[in-house]
Design an enzyme around this catalytic site. Structure first.
Site, PDB file in Angstrom:
ATOM      1  N   LYS A   1       0.998  -1.347   0.064  1.00 52.50           N
ATOM      2  CA  LYS A   1      -0.127  -0.071   0.107  1.00 52.50           C
ATOM      3  C   LYS A   1       0.790   1.276   0.149  1.00 52.50           C
ATOM      4  CE  LYS A   1      -3.612   2.294   2.827  1.00 52.50           C
ATOM      5  NZ  LYS A   1      -3.073   3.276   3.268  1.00 52.50           N
TER       6      LYS A   1
ATOM      7  N   CYS B   1      -4.963   8.832   2.006  1.00 50.30           N
ATOM      8  CA  CYS B   1      -3.668   7.930   1.697  1.00 50.30           C
ATOM      9  C   CYS B   1      -2.689   8.602   1.257  1.00 50.30           C
ATOM     10  CB  CYS B   1      -4.231   6.694   1.048  1.00 50.30           C
ATOM     11  SG  CYS B   1      -5.472   5.849   2.051  1.00 50.30           S
TER      12      CYS B   1
END
Length: 179
Positions: A33, A88
């Site tokens: 990620k 994010c």
């Protein structure tokens, strides 16, 4: 964490997305990620860095990037933007950087530095344009407040467009938005 956990998580997530990527441990999943989001931030930062360089030489960045991409599909450079948003992309490059044990430079540090300055850079360019053209601007419409279009989202967390709007409001400009 375990095969059973992986099996249960797969059953949940395959209802949302048919592609399930299985890895050996939780640390790999988290690092993947961070890698993906740091890569995206870096690619957008590179496009914005090109725009800043083109500005120094009074060159149209959009035309330059489109010409660089013409007939060269291996690394399509995105067009410049006011930066990146979302929870994010604004935090993961920092987490990526701080995951590195060695004391060395990292793309995560550079990309965040460039993308963080873009709303201010755009506002300064906006002011120069208005001044050069003897325009007193009292109303501005910003179209595109969320930070991504595919898949479409109404999520505006950390949107660079909101920061740009804040700069305009501080200069007594009425800002309207649409997404």
């Amino acid at each position: 964490l375990t095969r059973q956990c992986s099996s249960l998580a797969t059953k949940v997530f395959e209802r949302i997305n048919p592609t399930i990527v299985k890895v050996n441990n939780l640390e790999s999943a988290e690092l993947i990620k961070l890698i993906n989001n740091t890569y995206r931030d870096t690619v957008f930062a590179f496009a914005n860095d090109i725009a800043l360089l083109c500005e120094e030489y009074n060159i149209n960045a959009f035309d330059t990037i489109q010409a660089a991409n013409e007939g060269y599909p291996r690394n399509p450079i995105p067009l410049p933007s006011p930066g990146v948003g979302g929870i994010c992309l604004v935090k993961d490059p920092y987490l990526y950087r701080h995951s590195i044990k060695a004391d060395r430079k990292s793309f995560g540090s550079f990309s965040r530095e460039i993308n963080t300055q873009m709303p201010g850079q755009i506002f300064e360019k906006f002011k120069r344009f208005a001044s050069k053209n003897n325009m007193k601007i009292s109303h501005v419409m910003i179209i595109g407040l969320s930070f991504k279009g595919l898949p479409e989202t109404s999520d505006m967390r950390y949107s660079p467009a909101l920061e740009l709007a804040s700069f305009m409001k501080q200069s007594n400009i009425n800002v309207f938005g649409h997404d």
